[in-house]
Each structure stands twice: as C-alpha cells, then as structure tokens.
Write an enzyme that holds these catalytic residues in place. Structure first.
Site, PDB file in Angstrom:
ATOM      1  N   ASP A   1       0.752  -0.952   0.225  1.00 57.39           N
ATOM      2  CA  ASP A   1      -0.129  -0.087   0.056  1.00 57.39           C
ATOM      3  C   ASP A   1       0.876   1.500   0.003  1.00 57.39           C
ATOM      4  O   ASP A   1       1.139   1.661   1.078  1.00 57.39           O
ATOM      5  CB  ASP A   1      -0.906   0.142   1.196  1.00 57.39           C
ATOM      6  CG  ASP A   1      -1.796  -1.201   1.274  1.00 57.39           C
ATOM      7  OD1 ASP A   1      -2.605  -1.279   0.655  1.00 57.39           O
ATOM      8  OD2 ASP A   1      -1.853  -1.870   2.149  1.00 57.39           O
TER       9      ASP A   1
ATOM     10  N   ARG B   1       4.868   2.539   2.326  1.00 56.97           N
ATOM     11  CA  ARG B   1       5.522   1.498   3.046  1.00 56.97           C
ATOM     12  C   ARG B   1       7.091   1.315   2.594  1.00 56.97           C
ATOM     13  O   ARG B   1       8.010   0.512   3.218  1.00 56.97           O
ATOM     14  CB  ARG B   1       4.880   0.211   2.319  1.00 56.97           C
ATOM     15  CG  ARG B   1       3.455  -0.090   2.645  1.00 56.97           C
ATOM     16  CD  ARG B   1       2.943   0.017   3.796  1.00 56.97           C
ATOM     17  NE  ARG B   1       1.584  -0.039   4.011  1.00 56.97           N
ATOM     18  CZ  ARG B   1       0.735   0.256   4.819  1.00 56.97           C
ATOM     19  NH1 ARG B   1       1.356   0.907   5.949  1.00 56.97           N
ATOM     20  NH2 ARG B   1      -0.459   0.091   4.963  1.00 56.97           N
TER      21      ARG B   1
ATOM     22  N   ARG C   1      -6.562  10.672   2.250  1.00 52.20           N
ATOM     23  CA  ARG C   1      -6.121   9.393   1.121  1.00 52.20           C
ATOM     24  C   ARG C   1      -6.784   9.814  -0.056  1.00 52.20           C
ATOM     25  O   ARG C   1      -6.534   8.965  -1.022  1.00 52.20           O
ATOM     26  CB  ARG C   1      -6.265   8.226   1.766  1.00 52.20           C
ATOM     27  CG  ARG C   1      -5.656   8.009   3.008  1.00 52.20           C
ATOM     28  CD  ARG C   1      -6.132   6.403   3.697  1.00 52.20           C
ATOM     29  NE  ARG C   1      -5.773   5.337   3.013  1.00 52.20           N
ATOM     30  CZ  ARG C   1      -6.348   4.427   3.263  1.00 52.20           C
ATOM     31  NH1 ARG C   1      -7.182   4.095   4.356  1.00 52.20           N
ATOM     32  NH2 ARG C   1      -6.224   3.084   2.508  1.00 52.20           N
TER      33      ARG C   1
ATOM     34  N   LYS D   1      -9.092   1.353  -5.502  1.00 53.29           N
ATOM     35  CA  LYS D   1      -9.707   0.763  -4.308  1.00 53.29           C
ATOM     36  C   LYS D   1     -10.569   2.038  -3.803  1.00 53.29           C
ATOM     37  O   LYS D   1     -10.313   3.306  -3.876  1.00 53.29           O
ATOM     38  CB  LYS D   1      -8.893   0.243  -3.264  1.00 53.29           C
ATOM     39  CG  LYS D   1      -7.618   1.256  -2.801  1.00 53.29           C
ATOM     40  CD  LYS D   1      -6.653   0.670  -1.873  1.00 53.29           C
ATOM     41  CE  LYS D   1      -5.957   1.614  -1.296  1.00 53.29           C
ATOM     42  NZ  LYS D   1      -4.718   1.088  -0.450  1.00 53.29           N
ATOM     43  N   HIS D   2     -11.733   1.907  -2.848  1.00 56.64           N
ATOM     44  CA  HIS D   2     -12.009   0.501  -2.312  1.00 56.64           C
ATOM     45  C   HIS D   2     -13.507   0.585  -2.875  1.00 56.64           C
ATOM     46  O   HIS D   2     -14.536   0.986  -2.371  1.00 56.64           O
ATOM     47  CB  HIS D   2     -12.090   0.737  -0.702  1.00 56.64           C
ATOM     48  CG  HIS D   2     -10.946   1.073  -0.237  1.00 56.64           C
ATOM     49  ND1 HIS D   2     -10.210   2.288   0.070  1.00 56.64           N
ATOM     50  CD2 HIS D   2      -9.689   0.312   0.434  1.00 56.64           C
ATOM     51  CE1 HIS D   2      -9.207   2.330   0.728  1.00 56.64           C
ATOM     52  NE2 HIS D   2      -9.045   1.104   1.003  1.00 56.64           N
TER      53      HIS D   2
ATOM     54  N   HIS E   1     -11.387  -1.518   9.516  1.00 61.02           N
ATOM     55  CA  HIS E   1     -10.124  -2.183  10.226  1.00 61.02           C
ATOM     56  C   HIS E   1     -10.792  -2.893  11.756  1.00 61.02           C
ATOM     57  O   HIS E   1     -10.137  -3.885  12.277  1.00 61.02           O
ATOM     58  CB  HIS E   1      -8.820  -1.682  10.305  1.00 61.02           C
ATOM     59  CG  HIS E   1      -8.159  -1.301   9.104  1.00 61.02           C
ATOM     60  ND1 HIS E   1      -8.211  -0.380   8.352  1.00 61.02           N
ATOM     61  CD2 HIS E   1      -7.122  -1.994   8.636  1.00 61.02           C
ATOM     62  CE1 HIS E   1      -7.714  -0.325   7.298  1.00 61.02           C
ATOM     63  NE2 HIS E   1      -6.699  -1.359   7.363  1.00 61.02           N
TER      64      HIS E   1
ATOM     65  N   ASP F   1     -10.261  -6.668   0.039  1.00 64.97           N
ATOM     66  CA  ASP F   1      -9.481  -6.069   1.152  1.00 64.97           C
ATOM     67  C   ASP F   1      -9.180  -7.555   1.931  1.00 64.97           C
ATOM     68  O   ASP F   1      -9.518  -8.299   2.002  1.00 64.97           O
ATOM     69  CB  ASP F   1     -10.468  -5.100   1.845  1.00 64.97           C
ATOM     70  CG  ASP F   1      -9.752  -4.075   2.368  1.00 64.97           C
ATOM     71  OD1 ASP F   1      -8.330  -4.087   2.402  1.00 64.97           O
ATOM     72  OD2 ASP F   1     -10.254  -2.834   2.653  1.00 64.97           O
TER      73      ASP F   1
END
Length: 429
Positions: A134, A142, A203, A233-234, A246, A318
């Site tokens: 990601d 990352r 985001r 996404k999403h 999450h 996901d």
C-alpha cells in the site's frame, strides 16, 4: 401432279447425295454426344493453425492446488524470508504477497527479502509472484524511511494538475519497481464526501467525483507506465462512512441512484480507461445487499462491478483479517464466500494461523464442489492474464540493489515539481 412430285423427290435425293458426299450426316439418336473436357477440382487449402491462447497454455498445465495458490495473497512475517513464507511459495503455490511497514526497515533489508522470495519462487519455474504494498503517499507508505515522503492524494488533487498526478504515479511505480515490487494498492478512488470519515480523509484526491476521477486515473496510468500493476480501491466506495473497517463493519445506506451519481463514478471511469484490478471493500451496502459485506457479495461483484460497470479484470478483496470480517464469521468461511461471489484473489495480510485456515478452507471447498471448477479456472485465467499483460520479469532475473541517493533525488524532483501550485504542501525534503 405426278411431274411435280417426281421433281420434288429427285431434288431430295440430290440434296441427300450432296450431304452424304460432304460427310455431314447428322448424328442418329443412338450416337453419344461429344465428351466434354474433364474439369479439375482444386484441393482445399489446409485450415490455418489456430494461434495458441497464451493464457490457457499456462492454465491447462496447472493443477487445482496451483490455481488456488494463485488466488491467495498473503502477508509476510518479519524482515527476512522465514520457513513459513518459503513453504507458502514452494509447497502451497501462493501467487502473491503484501509487505507492510514492519517488513521493510531499510533499503538493503527490503531488497534482500524481496530478492530471496523471488529466488525461492524461481526454483520451481513458477509464474512470477505478485509483490505488493500500500504505497499511496502521505500516512499510507511502505517504502524505506531513507526515501523522501510522497504527498497525500489530497495534496495531489489540490494541484488540479493531471500531469502532476501522472508524474507522481510514475515515480511511485519507479520507486516500487526498484525494490522488486510490482503491485501497488493505489490509487484510492473513494470520494471524500464525509468530513468525519475516520479512515479515508486525505487518502482521497478530493470531495468531488470529477476530481477523484481525473487525478486518480492519471496516477493509475503513471503506475502502469512503469510496469507496476495498479489496484484501484475501495469499491463500491468507502468515502461516506463513519466507521473504520479495520475495526468494525461500516454501513452504507445510499440507494443505487446516489451510488451511480457519486461513488461509482471514479471506478466506472477507471475501468473504461484500463484498470488492472479492483479491490472490493468490507462495506455493508444495505440497499444493494443487506446480508453480506461487499467483498463477499455476489450482487456487488457480479451484478454491479462486473455487470453494470463491465469490469473483466482481477477482483481482490480487502484484507480478510480486518475486524469487519473476523467479528462476523470465521476467516475460512469468508474466503470461500468471497470466491463464490466472484473475487479472484483473497488477501490475508496477517497471522499465519489465519492464512492456514484460508488455505485449508479453499482446498476443502474445491474438493467437495463448494467451489466449482469453472469458477476456479476463470479466476486463475484472469490472474495469469494480468501477470502476462504486466510483463512481470521472471523471478529468476537478478535485481540490482537500489541506489538510494539517486532514487531519493528523483522523488524530490518529481514531488517538488508542483510546489508552486500547491504552496509547497506537496514538497519533499
């Protein structure tokens, strides 16, 4: 009277004598007509040899276990290739992996880990691994901390400069590719329509479908231009939620008319312009399917994503280890439901026990017919087609260690190229 008759008869005799003398007697009824010349019929041309289908040339040689392995994308434990991950590659035929921040500490370590995984996969002559992260920019990053930060999607969106979005996408792709990564779970195509959204916010490229479509798709094309697979996404749209998936299952109560006019818009345009893959979110969209999350919903995936929007590429869930799923059902059950609904790849980002549960559940479902051979074959074919389209390098190919200094300079150059438009909000230091 007699004289006339005699004269006529004599004339007939004379005429017959002349004809006979000339050899011109007419054929009798018993004589055969002249035989026509024989007609030669040309031999038919041999049928052209059909061009082999490159996808089926691969899938026809694969076992069911190998096809199921391609349909899983697992997280990695630690910062070095361990026995568990090696087993997933060599024995379980897992076709892809995702890397989080705790897997990537610095350039040398990340390059070594990814190179070791590629070499482990190459030993079996397998399809190249999907090696993903990601890497959106902003707080979702990352890559090693030695590299400059990329701007948030919101900062990119505020420039209103599609060329800048394309350059950012290209630089994201170049940086990922330098480490051997070939899939980016980006761009985010959610419209930030809820200012209280705890998980999307900056985001997103903005609060309008047009901005998200224009800027997000250019970033997608920039990634693709570097040979990196972009996963948008999403779907069907996480922008107007007040719960982080999450931690729990968000509920979306919009009807289809609202979804078509806002949330679906960026995804529909991305699909029209060649999206590689789509991630489906863990959202309960009550007006479309009140019973199961979108990631497990045949209605959402088949009727809307594939049907109405016409997407024929790879569908990825996901992360199934998110609590939106694990609070409602066992992860193995969720994985089987996702594939039954039309997902091609199930993402299991964490916990070796959960990964093993998914492996076991999918294998059992294939053996007892809960998952049809046709569904498994179709997903495997889409995954192979995606890997071939992306022209992923063979995992046996060596990858030079990244030149961190040069890569950092390139990132700064691209990120800062819009600083005068953004008021330096997107600058990298």
């Amino acid at each position: 009277m007699t004289s006339k008759w005699m004269r006529a008869a004599l004339g007939s005799v004379i005429v017959c004598a002349v004809i006979t003398a000339g050899g011109c007697s007419a054929p009798s009824r018993q004589e055969a007509a002249p035989t026509p010349e024989a007609v030669t019929t040309p031999s038919p041309s041999p049928a052209p040899t059909p061009t082999p289908d490159p996808v089926h040339a691969v899938t026809d040689r694969m076992t069911t276990e190998e096809k199921l392995g391609q349909m899983m994308l697992f997280g990695v434990q630690g910062t070095a290739l361990d026995a568990q991950t090696r087993k997933h590659i060599t024995d379980d035929h897992v076709g892809g992996f995702i890397f989080y921040s705790d897997n990537i500490k610095d350039t040398h370590q990340a390059w070594s880990l990814i190179s070791d995984m590629r070499q482990a996969n190459a030993a079996g002559g397998k399809l190249p691994l999907l090696l993903s992260a990601d890497q959106e920019g902003g707080r979702v990053a990352r890559l090693p901390k030695e590299l400059p930060a990329f701007p948030t999607s919101l900062a990119v969106g505020k420039t209103e400069d599609p060329d800048y979005a394309f350059r950012i996408g290209g630089m994201l792709g170049k940086a990922l590719k330098a480490y051997g990564l070939n899939v980016d779970f980006a761009p985010v195509l959610d419209v930030n329509s809820n200012p209280n959204n705890p998980v999307i916010g900056d985001r997103s490229f903005g609060n309008s479908a047009d901005t998200v479509s224009t800027m997000g798709i250019q970033e997608m094309k920039g990634l693709q231009g570097q040979g990196v697979i972009s996963v948008v996404k999403h779907f069907p749209g996480h922008g107007d939620t007040s719960v982080d998936s999450h931690k729990d299952l968000p509920v979306v109560n919009h009807d289809i008319n609202r979804l078509r006019s806002l949330e679906f818009v960026p995804f529909a345009e991305a699909i029209r312009q060649g999206a590689d893959a789509v991630m489906v979110a863990h959202l309960l969209v009550t007006k479309l399917d009140p019973d199961v999350p979108s990631s497990l919903s045949r209605v959402i995936i088949q009727d809307y994503l594939r049907g109405e929007l016409g997407f024929q590429g790879v569908v990825i869930t996901d992360d199934l280890t998110m609590e939106a799923i694990t609070k409602t059902m066992p992860i193995g059950t969720a994985a089987v439901k996702a594939v039954q609904a039309g997902a091609d790849i199930v993402l299991v980002g964490h916990d070796p026990a959960q990964q093993q549960a998914v492996l076991d559940a999918l294998k059992k479902a294939a053996e007892d017919g809960t998952l049809s051979k046709e569904a498994i074959d179709a997903s495997a074919a889409r995954i192979v087609k995606l890997k071939q389209k992306a022209k992923l390098p063979a995992d046996s190919d060596s990858l030079p260690e990244p030149d961190t200094g040069k890569l950092a300079a390139d990132i700064r150059s691209v990120v800062n190229s819009a600083s005068t438009r953004t008021g330096n909000s997107g600058s990298a230091k």
